[in-house]
Design an enzyme around this catalytic site. Structure first.
Site, PDB file in Angstrom:
ATOM      1  N   ASP A 158      -4.775  36.124 -11.220  1.00 35.95           N
ATOM      2  CA  ASP A 158      -5.379  37.127 -10.322  1.00 35.95           C
ATOM      3  C   ASP A 158      -4.378  38.249 -10.025  1.00 35.95           C
ATOM      4  OD1 ASP A 158      -7.840  35.394  -8.539  1.00 35.95           O
ATOM      5  OD2 ASP A 158      -6.393  34.310  -9.747  1.00 35.95           O
ATOM      6  N   GLU A 201      -8.985  42.985  -4.355  1.00 38.55           N
ATOM      7  CA  GLU A 201      -9.058  41.746  -3.565  1.00 38.55           C
ATOM      8  C   GLU A 201      -7.684  41.245  -3.120  1.00 38.55           C
ATOM      9  OE1 GLU A 201     -10.829  38.281  -5.418  1.00 38.55           O
ATOM     10  OE2 GLU A 201     -10.480  37.079  -3.629  1.00 38.55           O
ATOM     11  N   ASP A 250     -11.969  43.302  -8.596  1.00 35.63           N
ATOM     12  CA  ASP A 250     -11.804  41.853  -8.441  1.00 35.63           C
ATOM     13  C   ASP A 250     -11.125  41.363  -9.721  1.00 35.63           C
ATOM     14  OD1 ASP A 250     -11.935  39.157  -7.974  1.00 35.63           O
ATOM     15  OD2 ASP A 250     -14.004  39.205  -7.246  1.00 35.63           O
ATOM     16  N   ILE A 269      -9.828  38.533 -10.771  1.00 36.66           N
ATOM     17  CA  ILE A 269     -10.529  37.344 -11.280  1.00 36.66           C
ATOM     18  C   ILE A 269     -11.604  37.010 -10.259  1.00 36.66           C
ATOM     19  CG2 ILE A 269     -10.436  34.878 -11.809  1.00 36.66           C
ATOM     20  CD1 ILE A 269      -7.691  35.208 -12.938  1.00 36.66           C
ATOM     21  N   ASP A 270     -12.843  37.178 -10.662  1.00 36.98           N
ATOM     22  CA  ASP A 270     -13.948  36.759  -9.811  1.00 36.98           C
ATOM     23  C   ASP A 270     -14.368  35.379 -10.298  1.00 36.98           C
ATOM     24  OD1 ASP A 270     -16.024  36.928  -7.888  1.00 36.98           O
ATOM     25  OD2 ASP A 270     -17.424  37.524  -9.465  1.00 36.98           O
ATOM     26  N   THR A 314     -12.561  32.567  -9.095  1.00 40.09           N
ATOM     27  CA  THR A 314     -11.271  31.874  -9.278  1.00 40.09           C
ATOM     28  C   THR A 314     -11.465  30.352  -9.323  1.00 40.09           C
ATOM     29  OG1 THR A 314     -10.117  33.685  -8.171  1.00 40.09           O
ATOM     30  CG2 THR A 314      -8.921  31.620  -8.353  1.00 40.09           C
ATOM     31  N   ASP A 318     -17.054  41.793  -5.208  1.00 36.43           N
ATOM     32  CA  ASP A 318     -17.838  40.700  -5.792  1.00 36.43           C
ATOM     33  C   ASP A 318     -19.180  41.182  -6.346  1.00 36.43           C
ATOM     34  OD1 ASP A 318     -16.071  38.567  -5.414  1.00 36.43           O
ATOM     35  OD2 ASP A 318     -16.774  38.168  -3.378  1.00 36.43           O
TER      36      ASP A 318
HETATM   37  N1  LIG Z   1     -18.919  31.836   2.321  1.00 39.85           N
HETATM   38  C1  LIG Z   1     -19.042  32.623   1.264  1.00 39.85           C
HETATM   39  N2  LIG Z   1     -20.241  33.179   0.961  1.00 39.85           N
HETATM   40  C2  LIG Z   1     -20.386  33.978  -0.109  1.00 39.85           C
HETATM   41  N3  LIG Z   1     -19.373  34.279  -0.962  1.00 39.85           N
HETATM   42  C3  LIG Z   1     -18.162  33.757  -0.722  1.00 39.85           C
HETATM   43  C4  LIG Z   1     -17.937  32.907   0.394  1.00 39.85           C
HETATM   44  N4  LIG Z   1     -16.630  32.530   0.364  1.00 39.85           N
HETATM   45  C5  LIG Z   1     -16.077  33.139  -0.710  1.00 39.85           C
HETATM   46  N5  LIG Z   1     -16.995  33.873  -1.369  1.00 39.85           N
HETATM   47  C6  LIG Z   1     -16.841  34.723  -2.542  1.00 39.85           C
HETATM   48  O1  LIG Z   1     -17.490  34.121  -3.645  1.00 39.85           O
HETATM   49  C7  LIG Z   1     -16.866  34.636  -4.810  1.00 39.85           C
HETATM   50  C8  LIG Z   1     -17.223  33.820  -6.021  1.00 39.85           C
HETATM   51  O2  LIG Z   1     -18.591  33.904  -6.213  1.00 39.85           O
HETATM   52  P1  LIG Z   1     -19.372  32.825  -7.098  1.00 39.85           P
HETATM   53  O3  LIG Z   1     -19.635  31.647  -6.234  1.00 39.85           O
HETATM   54  O4  LIG Z   1     -20.614  33.577  -7.459  1.00 39.85           O
HETATM   55  O5  LIG Z   1     -18.514  32.518  -8.257  1.00 39.85           O
HETATM   56  C9  LIG Z   1     -15.418  34.603  -4.475  1.00 39.85           C
HETATM   57  O6  LIG Z   1     -14.758  35.532  -5.287  1.00 39.85           O
HETATM   58  P2  LIG Z   1     -13.290  35.166  -5.915  1.00 39.85           P
HETATM   59  O7  LIG Z   1     -13.456  33.997  -6.801  1.00 39.85           O
HETATM   60  O8  LIG Z   1     -12.970  36.432  -6.594  1.00 39.85           O
HETATM   61  O9  LIG Z   1     -12.429  34.896  -4.725  1.00 39.85           O
HETATM   62  C10 LIG Z   1     -15.403  34.949  -2.972  1.00 39.85           C
HETATM   63  O10 LIG Z   1     -15.084  36.311  -2.730  1.00 39.85           O
HETATM   64 MG   LIG Z   2     -14.733  37.585  -6.355  1.00 44.98          MG
HETATM   65 MG   LIG Z   3     -10.652  35.161  -4.206  1.00 42.28          MG
HETATM   66 MG   LIG Z   4     -11.222  37.310  -7.141  1.00 46.06          MG
END
Ligand SMILES: Nc1ncnc2c1ncn2[C@@H]1O[C@H](COP(=O)(O)O)[C@@H](OP(=O)(O)O)[C@H]1O
Ligand SMILES: [Mg+2]
Ligand SMILES: [Mg+2]
Ligand SMILES: [Mg+2]
Length: 355
Positions: free
Chosen positions: A46, A69, A134, A136-137, A139, A295
Site C-alpha cells: 500500500d 488513503e 487508493d 491497494i483497495d 487490503t 473506495d
Molecule cells: N465499516 C465499513 N463499511 C464500509 N466500508 C468499510 C468499512 N470499514 C472499512 N471499509 C472500507 O472497505 C474497503 C474495502 O472494500 P471491500 O469490502 O469492497 O473490499 C476498505 O478499503 P481498503 O482495503 O483500501 O482499506 C475500507 O476503506
Molecule cells: Mg479501499
Molecule cells: Mg485501508
Molecule cells: Mg486501500
C-alpha cells in the site's frame, strides 16, 4: 469538453507501474503488514504504490492535489519498514523507457518517498483538480489471496472526470462470467491482470495490465439484464464492510436465487462494468460509517460510462465534493441503467421493513 488524454495516459501508466510493485508483494509471504489506528491493515505494498503514483502525478501536474488513503507517520518512526518499502519502490520500473519518462522517472530518495506518501493529505472538496487514490483497495483480500485493486481518479470541482482501476487478479478476458470462485485469486499467472479506465463522456475501456507501455484497449459495456431473477450480484467478502443479511433480502426480493459473488475491492465495479456480473450492492452495516471517496471514485465513473447507474441506498448520485468521505451518501447500489430503478425499489423496501 476537455479530453483529459494526458491525465488518462499518466493515470493508467502510474497504476500499471504501481501494480508491478503490488504483485511482487502479493507473491511474498511477508507483506510487512501493520495495523492502523482504526485497526485496519496496511502493507508495504500500500505504502509503496501510494508513493509511486503520487510521484508521477506531482511530476506531471505539480499544482494538483491528492486525497490518498495512506500517510507516512508510522514509516518515519520505523526504519526497518521504511527501508523495506524503499527497496521495493526503488526497484520498480516499467520496462518501456518512454513510459517511465512520462511518469517522471524514479523517486530520488527515501525522504522524497515519504514526502510523496504524505502529499496525499488533501482535504478534498468541490474546487479545483483533486486526485483520489487508493493504492491497494481490498487490503484484506490482498492479504487473503483474493481480489484487490489499485485505484486512481481525477476529480475536477468535485466531479469525477477520469477513473482508472488496476485489477491484477481478474481475468483479461472481459467475457468470462463471474462465478462463486471469482473472488479468489485464480493461481495461473497467465491471462490475468486488467487495467480499466474511463473518461467522463468518453466511455469505458479495458486492456491487459502489462509491465511496459499500455496495451491495446477495447470498449467495455454492462450486460443487458433481460430477466432480473437471473442477474449476478456482487458484494464484499468482509461482512464488516457491508450487510450480507440486507443484501440477501434484497436479492430474494428481486427473485435472484443464485448465490452472491463475494469479491474484495473495486474489482466489483469493474466486473459489472465489463458485463461479467450485473449488480453491486453495498448496504451499510453501521449508520455512522462514511464511505471513503477513494473506495468509489474510479469505480463509479467506470460503471456509469459503461452504461450503469450508481447511487446510494436513497437513490442519490455519489457526491465526491464533500471532502475525503462521501459524507452525504449511505451505501452503494450499482446496476445497468435499465434495471437500476427496480433494484433501488427492492433496496428501499428491505430497509423500510427493518425500521
Ligand atoms: N465499516 C465499513 N463499511 C464500509 N466500508 C468499510 C468499512 N470499514 C472499512 N471499509 C472500507 O472497505 C474497503 C474495502 O472494500 P471491500 O469490502 O469492497 O473490499 C476498505 O478499503 P481498503 O482495503 O483500501 O482499506 C475500507 O476503506
Ligand atoms: Mg479501499
Ligand atoms: Mg485501508
Ligand atoms: Mg486501500
Amino acid at each position: 469538453m476537455a479530453s483529459y488524454s494526458k491525465e488518462l495516459e499518466v493515470a493508467q501508466l502510474a497504476v500499471q507501474r504501481a501494480a508491478i510493485l503490488t504483485r511482487k508483494v502479493f507473491h511474498e509471504k511477508a507483506k510487512g503488514t501493520i495495523s492502523k489506528d482504526d485497526a485496519s491493515p496496511v502493507t508495504i505494498g500500500d505504502f509503496g504504490a501510494q508513493a509511486l503514483i503520487i510521484h508521477a502525478i506531482k511530476k506531471n501536474f505539480p499544482d494538483d492535489q491528492v486525497v490518498g488513503e495512506e500517510e507516512a507517520s508510522s514509516l518515519r518512526e520505523n526504519q526497518k519498514l521504511r527501508d523495506q518499502i524503499w527497496a521495493l519502490v526503488d526497484g520498480t520500473k516499467l520496462k518501456d523507457p518512454e513510459a517511465e519518462k512520462i511518469l517522471g522517472g524514479p523517486i530520488e530518495s527515501i525522504d522524497a518517498m515519504l514526502d510523496a506518501i504524505d502529499a496525499g493529505n488533501s482535504a478534498g472538496g468541490n474546487k479545483g483538480r483533486i486526485w483520489a487514490l487508493d493504492p491497494i483497495d481490498g487490503t484484506k483480500g490482498f492479504l487473503r489471496g483474493g481480489q484487490y485493486a489499485v485505484c486512481l481518479a481525477l476529480m475536477v470541482d468535485g466531479d469525477v472526470k477520469v477513473g482508472v482501476l488496476g485489477c491484477p487478479n481478474l481475468p483479461v478476458d472481459d467475457s468470462v462470467p463471474l462465478t462463486a470462485e471469482s473472488g479468489i485469486d485464480q493461481t495461473d499467472a497467465e491471462g490475468k491482470g486488467v487495467l480499466f479506465a474511463a473518461v467522463s463522456g468518453q466511455g469505458a475501456t479495458s486492456r491487459p495490465l502489462g509491465i511496459a507501455g499500455l496495451g491495446k484497449s477495447q470498449p467495455i459495456q454492462m450486460k443487458e439484464v433481460k430477466d432480473i431473477s437471473q442477474a449476478t450480484f456482487c458484494e464484499s467478502v468482509e461482512a464488516g464492510h457491508s450487510s450480507h443479511g440486507d443484501q440477501f433480502e434484497i436479492s430474494k426480493k428481486l427473485g435472484i436465487s443464485k448465490p452472491s459473488v463475494r469479491m474484495d475491492s473495486q474489482a466489483k465495479y469493474a466486473s459489472i462494468a465489463r458485463g461479467a456480473g450485473d449488480i453491486y450492492l453495498r448496504l451499510p452495516v453501521r449508520a455512522d460509517y462514511q464511505e471513503k471517496i477513494w473506495d468509489h471514485a474510479a469505480g463509479d465513473l467506470i460503471v456509469r460510462e459503461a452504461g450503469g447507474e450508481v447511487t446510494d441506498t436513497l437513490g442519490r448520485r455519489l457526491d465526491f465534493s464533500k471532502g475525503r468521505t462521501l459524507a452525504e451518501n449511505k451505501g452503494v447500489v450499482a446496476a445497468p441503467v435499465a434495471v437500476h430503478g427496480h433494484v433501488l425499489s427492492a433496496v428501499k423496501e428491505v430497509l423500510a421493513a427493518k425500521k
